[in-house]
Design a protein around this motif. Structure first.
Motif, PDB file in Angstrom:
ATOM      1  N   GLY A  14       0.789  -1.219   0.000  1.00 18.03           N
ATOM      2  CA  GLY A  14       0.000   0.000   0.000  1.00 18.03           C
ATOM      3  C   GLY A  14       0.819   1.266   0.000  1.00 18.03           C
ATOM      4  O   GLY A  14       0.293   2.349   0.298  1.00 18.03           O
ATOM      5  N   ILE A  15       2.113   1.170  -0.357  1.00 16.99           N
ATOM      6  CA  ILE A  15       2.955   2.357  -0.446  1.00 16.99           C
ATOM      7  C   ILE A  15       2.844   2.916  -1.863  1.00 16.99           C
ATOM      8  O   ILE A  15       2.938   2.185  -2.852  1.00 16.99           O
ATOM      9  CB  ILE A  15       4.422   1.997  -0.120  1.00 16.99           C
ATOM     10  N   VAL A  16       2.662   4.220  -1.968  1.00 17.19           N
ATOM     11  CA  VAL A  16       2.511   4.872  -3.272  1.00 17.19           C
ATOM     12  C   VAL A  16       3.835   4.819  -3.995  1.00 17.19           C
ATOM     13  O   VAL A  16       4.879   5.259  -3.478  1.00 17.19           O
ATOM     14  CB  VAL A  16       2.037   6.325  -3.114  1.00 17.19           C
ATOM     15  N   THR A  17       3.747   4.289  -5.227  1.00 16.29           N
ATOM     16  CA  THR A  17       4.953   4.195  -6.061  1.00 16.29           C
ATOM     17  C   THR A  17       4.874   5.086  -7.298  1.00 16.29           C
ATOM     18  O   THR A  17       5.873   5.306  -7.960  1.00 16.29           O
ATOM     19  CB  THR A  17       5.170   2.732  -6.501  1.00 16.29           C
ATOM     20  N   GLY A  18       3.667   5.560  -7.638  1.00 21.50           N
ATOM     21  CA  GLY A  18       3.510   6.431  -8.801  1.00 21.50           C
ATOM     22  C   GLY A  18       2.352   7.416  -8.593  1.00 21.50           C
ATOM     23  O   GLY A  18       1.358   7.119  -7.911  1.00 21.50           O
ATOM     24  N   GLY A  36       6.155   7.147  -1.867  1.00 18.51           N
ATOM     25  CA  GLY A  36       6.870   6.632  -0.710  1.00 18.51           C
ATOM     26  C   GLY A  36       6.043   6.639   0.562  1.00 18.51           C
ATOM     27  O   GLY A  36       6.442   6.070   1.579  1.00 18.51           O
ATOM     28  N   ARG A  37       4.897   7.302   0.496  1.00 18.88           N
ATOM     29  CA  ARG A  37       4.016   7.323   1.664  1.00 18.88           C
ATOM     30  C   ARG A  37       2.953   6.260   1.523  1.00 18.88           C
ATOM     31  O   ARG A  37       2.614   5.849   0.405  1.00 18.88           O
ATOM     32  CB  ARG A  37       3.356   8.695   1.804  1.00 18.88           C
ATOM     33  N   ALA A  38       2.329   5.895   2.625  1.00 15.70           N
ATOM     34  CA  ALA A  38       1.253   4.914   2.611  1.00 15.70           C
ATOM     35  C   ALA A  38       0.012   5.571   2.017  1.00 15.70           C
ATOM     36  O   ALA A  38      -0.330   6.711   2.335  1.00 15.70           O
ATOM     37  CB  ALA A  38       0.976   4.397   4.022  1.00 15.70           C
ATOM     38  N   ALA A  39      -0.638   4.875   1.119  1.00 14.95           N
ATOM     39  CA  ALA A  39      -1.843   5.415   0.472  1.00 14.95           C
ATOM     40  C   ALA A  39      -2.934   5.722   1.480  1.00 14.95           C
ATOM     41  O   ALA A  39      -3.749   6.625   1.288  1.00 14.95           O
ATOM     42  CB  ALA A  39      -2.337   4.427  -0.578  1.00 14.95           C
ATOM     43  N   ARG A  40      -2.930   4.963   2.588  1.00 19.23           N
ATOM     44  CA  ARG A  40      -3.974   5.181   3.591  1.00 19.23           C
ATOM     45  C   ARG A  40      -3.898   6.582   4.183  1.00 19.23           C
ATOM     46  O   ARG A  40      -4.891   7.141   4.621  1.00 19.23           O
ATOM     47  CB  ARG A  40      -3.825   4.118   4.682  1.00 19.23           C
ATOM     48  N   LEU A  42      -3.614   9.243   2.634  1.00 17.79           N
ATOM     49  CA  LEU A  42      -4.321  10.187   1.756  1.00 17.79           C
ATOM     50  C   LEU A  42      -5.827  10.102   1.900  1.00 17.79           C
ATOM     51  O   LEU A  42      -6.559  10.865   1.270  1.00 17.79           O
ATOM     52  CB  LEU A  42      -3.942   9.928   0.297  1.00 17.79           C
ATOM     53  N   LEU A  43      -6.331   9.196   2.684  1.00 15.80           N
ATOM     54  CA  LEU A  43      -7.765   9.018   2.852  1.00 15.80           C
ATOM     55  C   LEU A  43      -8.279   9.965   3.931  1.00 15.80           C
ATOM     56  O   LEU A  43      -7.688  10.062   5.021  1.00 15.80           O
ATOM     57  CB  LEU A  43      -8.096   7.590   3.211  1.00 15.80           C
ATOM     58  N   ALA A  44      -9.411  10.643   3.623  1.00  8.64           N
ATOM     59  CA  ALA A  44     -10.034  11.489   4.629  1.00  8.64           C
ATOM     60  C   ALA A  44     -10.877  10.665   5.589  1.00  8.64           C
ATOM     61  O   ALA A  44     -11.133  11.079   6.728  1.00  8.64           O
ATOM     62  CB  ALA A  44     -10.922  12.546   3.948  1.00  8.64           C
ATOM     63  N   GLU A  45     -11.320   9.485   5.152  1.00 11.94           N
ATOM     64  CA  GLU A  45     -12.074   8.570   5.990  1.00 11.94           C
ATOM     65  C   GLU A  45     -11.897   7.174   5.422  1.00 11.94           C
ATOM     66  O   GLU A  45     -11.543   6.979   4.255  1.00 11.94           O
ATOM     67  CB  GLU A  45     -13.554   8.964   6.021  1.00 11.94           C
ATOM     68  N   HIS A  63      -7.602  16.483   0.572  1.00 15.35           N
ATOM     69  CA  HIS A  63      -6.965  17.479  -0.305  1.00 15.35           C
ATOM     70  C   HIS A  63      -5.820  18.141   0.433  1.00 15.35           C
ATOM     71  O   HIS A  63      -5.788  18.189   1.662  1.00 15.35           O
ATOM     72  CB  HIS A  63      -7.985  18.532  -0.760  1.00 15.35           C
ATOM     73  N   ARG A  64      -4.897  18.647  -0.311  1.00 13.14           N
ATOM     74  CA  ARG A  64      -3.735  19.310   0.280  1.00 13.14           C
ATOM     75  C   ARG A  64      -4.119  20.493   1.144  1.00 13.14           C
ATOM     76  O   ARG A  64      -3.459  20.822   2.135  1.00 13.14           O
ATOM     77  CB  ARG A  64      -2.788  19.763  -0.833  1.00 13.14           C
ATOM     78  N   ASP A  65      -5.259  21.188   0.791  1.00 11.94           N
ATOM     79  CA  ASP A  65      -5.689  22.337   1.582  1.00 11.94           C
ATOM     80  C   ASP A  65      -6.494  21.949   2.797  1.00 11.94           C
ATOM     81  O   ASP A  65      -7.013  22.795   3.513  1.00 11.94           O
ATOM     82  CB  ASP A  65      -6.479  23.307   0.695  1.00 11.94           C
ATOM     83  N   GLY A  66      -6.628  20.643   3.034  1.00 11.03           N
ATOM     84  CA  GLY A  66      -7.339  20.178   4.210  1.00 11.03           C
ATOM     85  C   GLY A  66      -8.760  19.773   3.966  1.00 11.03           C
ATOM     86  O   GLY A  66      -9.411  19.197   4.851  1.00 11.03           O
ATOM     87  N   SER A  67      -9.291  20.098   2.780  1.00  3.93           N
ATOM     88  CA  SER A  67     -10.663  19.729   2.492  1.00  3.93           C
ATOM     89  C   SER A  67     -10.744  18.272   2.065  1.00  3.93           C
ATOM     90  O   SER A  67      -9.732  17.601   1.867  1.00  3.93           O
ATOM     91  CB  SER A  67     -11.225  20.640   1.398  1.00  3.93           C
ATOM     92  N   SER A  68     -11.966  17.805   1.913  1.00  4.78           N
ATOM     93  CA  SER A  68     -12.201  16.412   1.519  1.00  4.78           C
ATOM     94  C   SER A  68     -12.664  16.393   0.068  1.00  4.78           C
ATOM     95  O   SER A  68     -13.518  17.191  -0.341  1.00  4.78           O
ATOM     96  CB  SER A  68     -13.258  15.774   2.419  1.00  4.78           C
ATOM     97  N   VAL A  69     -12.082  15.475  -0.730  1.00  2.60           N
ATOM     98  CA  VAL A  69     -12.440  15.335  -2.138  1.00  2.60           C
ATOM     99  C   VAL A  69     -13.033  13.947  -2.331  1.00  2.60           C
ATOM    100  O   VAL A  69     -12.366  12.935  -2.075  1.00  2.60           O
ATOM    101  CB  VAL A  69     -11.220  15.525  -3.061  1.00  2.60           C
ATOM    102  N   THR A  70     -14.282  13.898  -2.759  1.00  2.00           N
ATOM    103  CA  THR A  70     -14.952  12.623  -2.992  1.00  2.00           C
ATOM    104  C   THR A  70     -14.788  12.238  -4.457  1.00  2.00           C
ATOM    105  O   THR A  70     -15.104  13.040  -5.347  1.00  2.00           O
ATOM    106  CB  THR A  70     -16.435  12.711  -2.620  1.00  2.00           C
ATOM    107  N   VAL A  71     -14.301  11.029  -4.715  1.00  5.55           N
ATOM    108  CA  VAL A  71     -14.030  10.613  -6.079  1.00  5.55           C
ATOM    109  C   VAL A  71     -14.320   9.124  -6.215  1.00  5.55           C
ATOM    110  O   VAL A  71     -14.141   8.346  -5.272  1.00  5.55           O
ATOM    111  CB  VAL A  71     -12.560  10.926  -6.462  1.00  5.55           C
TER     112      VAL A  71
END
Length: 779
Positions: A14-18, A36-40, A42-45, A63-71
């Motif tokens: 689960g480590i981001v490689t790309g 290099g970071r764990a994908a988890r 990046l999850l807001a929930e 999101h980088r600005d602290g908000s949540s992005v649903t996709v």
């Protein structure tokens, strides 16, 4: 800017490689920050169990600005040579259905909704917003707002409000009227903007919804026009000005060109026609355009145009309702063709007329004319709501035009009545030189009841009268006529001024009691009655509530005559007092009505001083003095009628008057007759001697026989030869026809036959019998 789908790869742990460019745009995180970071992280929930099991579903990213992005994401395993999973390729699923009810509401909302970041770049748009902008969401995402619109004015206001919400964190309600990129005309928009905050309360974005409120906007505009019409139309009682006010109200907000045409009878004194059939002739009274010079008008102001029955103005008059016509319709094209045929040579032609509405001007069941409105630059055609508005505005204007027409007719009638009752040419007499002015009121109140008169009396005397009837209009003029006639009748009886006013007061009281109670007040009046005797140079006058006259002496001094002012006519029960003055020859007496000196913005005492000052001006004639007085004293906009009567006194000296005291003895009749004959010879009037001897003999004999001493004979040589016999008895003689065998009764009948006229008048010490002979030879 094209939309690039987000994608990322992870290893089996689960480590981001790309990390793709689309992922950066979606979350704001760069590859250096994520790989290099764990994908988890990046999850807001945490994702749902089904999403983990099926490797697909909706995930909330931080999101980088602290908000949540649903996709919506889908993960595909990456298999090694042994068939085992070495990692995953995670991709965004474009066009996926919003998984939440709120998301679906945003996407499917019927109003335009958008989300911007704090730098006013597009983050999200719904389908309606995309249709308004005319481009897809992918094209706008990430773009700065000013780059997406061409309307600078709209852009500045909208952009300013976006910045304000992002900076202050307070919502804004913003209304505008402008075009949108994908719409072919301007619309009214009601825009709500509000801040979006993260968990810490910081503003991370600005959301907005824009509602197309064009219908409501035009409804408010129509209501505003109606409200303005109540104050803007009918400010004057002038037909043409009222039509101009309708044009000014409608151009340019309602139409690009408006004309008002009236039936010819409205502008004249004719009665309205019973029916309007076939061709209709209309007179142009007003028109206006948003273009300087009104190039759309093919009919000049004041010209008459004949409209065939098929054209909209004629149809509107016959149908009594608004008629709407659009470009391409036969009636519209015929109207354009007829208009072009009348285009003046060398005058610019305005192209582009695409819609018109013709509406009748109806008031109190009477058709007055028609108004026509044309749209040229205005993009919208006239619709049903516009036709209803046109009918309402035309109705209000028609009532005002009809009021102005009625006022003009009543004013004209009252003025004609007033002039018919006032003296046209003052009678010739030797007592005074006179000049006069009458100015009807120009105010909305209408013509008043001011009047004046100069009445020749017996003995070369003259009565000077001025009066003012309460009220305005035809009733006031009619009352003035009654009083003027009554004064002439009472003056013919030769009543003293105070007694005449007493009888006139009784008449007004009687008239008021005969009228309805609410009209009784209109019969009130003031009056000044004066009598000037050129032999004695005495002026006797009495007032019934009227301003005192001004007197200018030959030495140039002017002042008001001290006068005991009685009550106005119609009050009843109070006495009138007479004032007597002895005037030098050449004195000027000024009689006037209160309209000359009274005004709500002026002090009466100051105006009276101005009057006396103006009367001392040096002028060649009394007519010139009248003009001087009016120019100096009259208010700029008098609110009442003004009557001015100037009289310069003359005197009949001893060379034109002869007087004898008669002893009450029948034997003196012959001596008196001889003395009169000798005086006529001295005056060069021998041709009148025969008649004069008979008149003197008869009148002196009657005075001796039936009267009381003292008895006096007076001859006055004026424009006529006047013979007067005065005695101390108040008993007046009466003309009667003698029978065949009567010895008496023929004297006065003989006098009446031989003289031009005869009569009697009461004096303070008795009575005077007089007779006049014409000095003009009969042809």
């Amino acid at each position: 800017m094209e939309h690039v789908s987000a994608a990322a790869t992870t290893d089996a742990q689960g480590i981001v490689t790309g990390w793709s460019e689309g992922a950066r745009r979606l979350t704001g995180h760069t590859a250096e920050e994520v790989v290099g970071r764990a994908a988890r992280e990046l999850l807001a929930e945490d994702p749902s169990d089904s999403a983990v099991t099926e490797l697909a579903g909706t995930v909330a990213l931080r999101h980088r600005d602290g908000s949540s992005v649903t996709v919506a994401l889908r993960a595909q395993p990456v298999l090694g040579a042994d068939g085992a999973s070495n990692g995953y390729v995670i991709t965004e699923q474009p066009g996926g259905r919003e998984p939440t009810l709120a998301g679906q509401a945003f996407e499917q909302a019927s109003v335009s909704m958008s989300v911007f970041d704090t730098e006013q770049r597009y983050l999200r748009l719904n389908d309606t917003a995309c249709r308004v902008m005319g481009v897809s969401e992918e094209t706008l995402l990430g773009r700065h707002f000013p780059e997406s619109v061409e309307h600078a004015e709209y852009s500045r206001g909208f952009h300013s409000n976006l910045r304000q919400v992002a900076a202050t964190g307070r919502p804004v309600r913003y209304e505008s009227y402008t075009a949108a990129p994908a719409l072919n005309r301007e619309h009214a928009w009601t825009t709500e903007m509000w801040p979006l905050r993260d968990a810490s309360g910081e503003v991370t974005a600005v959301a907005l919804t824009a509602l197309d409120s064009t219908e409501q906007y035009w409804a408010r505009q129509r209501l505003a026009l109606l409200n303005e019409a109540a104050a803007a139309i009918g400010t004057t009682l002038d037909v043409v000005r009222t039509a101009e006010e309708l044009v000014e109200l409608l151009v340019p907000r309602y139409a690009d060109f408006v004309s008002v045409d009236l039936l010819e009878w409205v502008l004249g004194a004719d009665e309205p026609p019973t029916a309007l059939n076939g061709e209709i002739a209309l007179c142009r009274v007003a028109h206006g355009s948003r273009t300087e010079g009104t190039p759309e008008a093919a009919v000049r102001l004041g010209e008459t145009e004949v409209y065939p029955a098929y054209l909209p103005p004629a149809r509107a008059l016959r149908l009594h309702r608004a008629v709407v016509s659009q470009a391409g319709e036969p009636a519209f094209m015929r109207w354009v063709a007829g208009r072009n045929a009348r285009e003046p040579v060398g005058r610019p032609h305005r192209e582009g007329a695409h819609s018109m509405v013709a509406v009748p001007l109806l008031a109190r069941g009477t058709t007055l004319g028609a108004a026509v409105a044309i749209r040229i630059a205005h993009p919208d055609d006239f619709g049903d709501d516009d036709a209803v508005l046109a009918e309402e505005l035309a109705s209000r204007a028609a009532v005002c035009i009809d009021n102005a027409r009625r006022f003009a007719r009543e004013r004209s009638t009252a003025l004609a009545l007033q002039h018919s009752l006032l003296p046209r040419g003052l009678p010739g007499q030797a007592a005074v030189e006179v000049a006069h002015r009458y100015l009807p009121s120009g105010s909305l109140a209408g013509i008043g009841g001011d009047w004046f008169d100069v009445i020749p009396l017996s003995g070369s005397r003259v009565a000077l009268v001025v009066g003012d009837v309460v009220g305005h209009g035809i009733p006031s003029s009619a009352t003035m006529g009654r009083l003027c006639t009554a004064v002439r009748t009472l003056a013919d009886v030769d009543l003293p001024p105070d007694e005449l006013l007493t009888h006139l007061d009784d008449l007004v009281t009687h008239l008021a009691s005969d009228d309805r109670e609410e009209e009784a007040a209109e019969l009130g009046a003031t009056c000044l009655y004066s009598v000037y005797d050129p032999v004695s140079r005495r002026l006797t006058l009495a007032s019934a509530g009227h301003p005192p006259p001004a007197l200018v002496l030959p030495d140039g001094t002017a002042s008001l005559v001290p006068l005991a002012a009685g009550p106005p006519l119609g009050v009843g029960g109070l006495p009138f007092e007479a004032t007597e003055l002895e005037l030098p020859e050449g004195a000027v007496v000024a009689l006037y009505t209160d309209g000359l000196i009274e005004d709500r913005d002026r002090d009466v005492d100051h105006a009276t001083e101005e009057l006396c000052r103006a009367l001392t001006a040096r002028t060649d004639t009394l007519d010139a003095l009248c003009d001087t007085v009016l120019k100096a004293v009259l208010p700029e906009e008098p609110g009442d009628d003004v009557a001015l009567l100037l009289a310069r006194t003359r005197a009949l000296g001893g060379d034109r008057v002869a007087t004898w005291d008669v002893t009450p003895d029948p034997a003196q009749v012959a001596a008196t007759r001889q003395a009169a004959t000798e005086q006529l010879t001295a005056w060069g009037l021998d041709e009148t001697a025969f008649v004069t001897e008979l008149v003197v003999s008869e009148l002196v004999t009657n005075a001796i026989r039936y009267g009381e001493p003292p008895i006096q004979l007076r001859l006055i040589r004026d424009q006529t030869l006047i013979c007067e016999v005065a005695d101390g008895s108040s008993t007046s003689p009466h003309l009667r026809r003698a029978h065949a065998f009567d010895e008496g009764g023929r004297g006065l009948l003989l006098v009446a036959q031989l003289t031009q006229r005869w009569g009697s008048r009461q004096t303070g010490s008795g009575k005077t019998i007089w007779a006049e002979q014409s000095l003009t030879p009969e042809l």
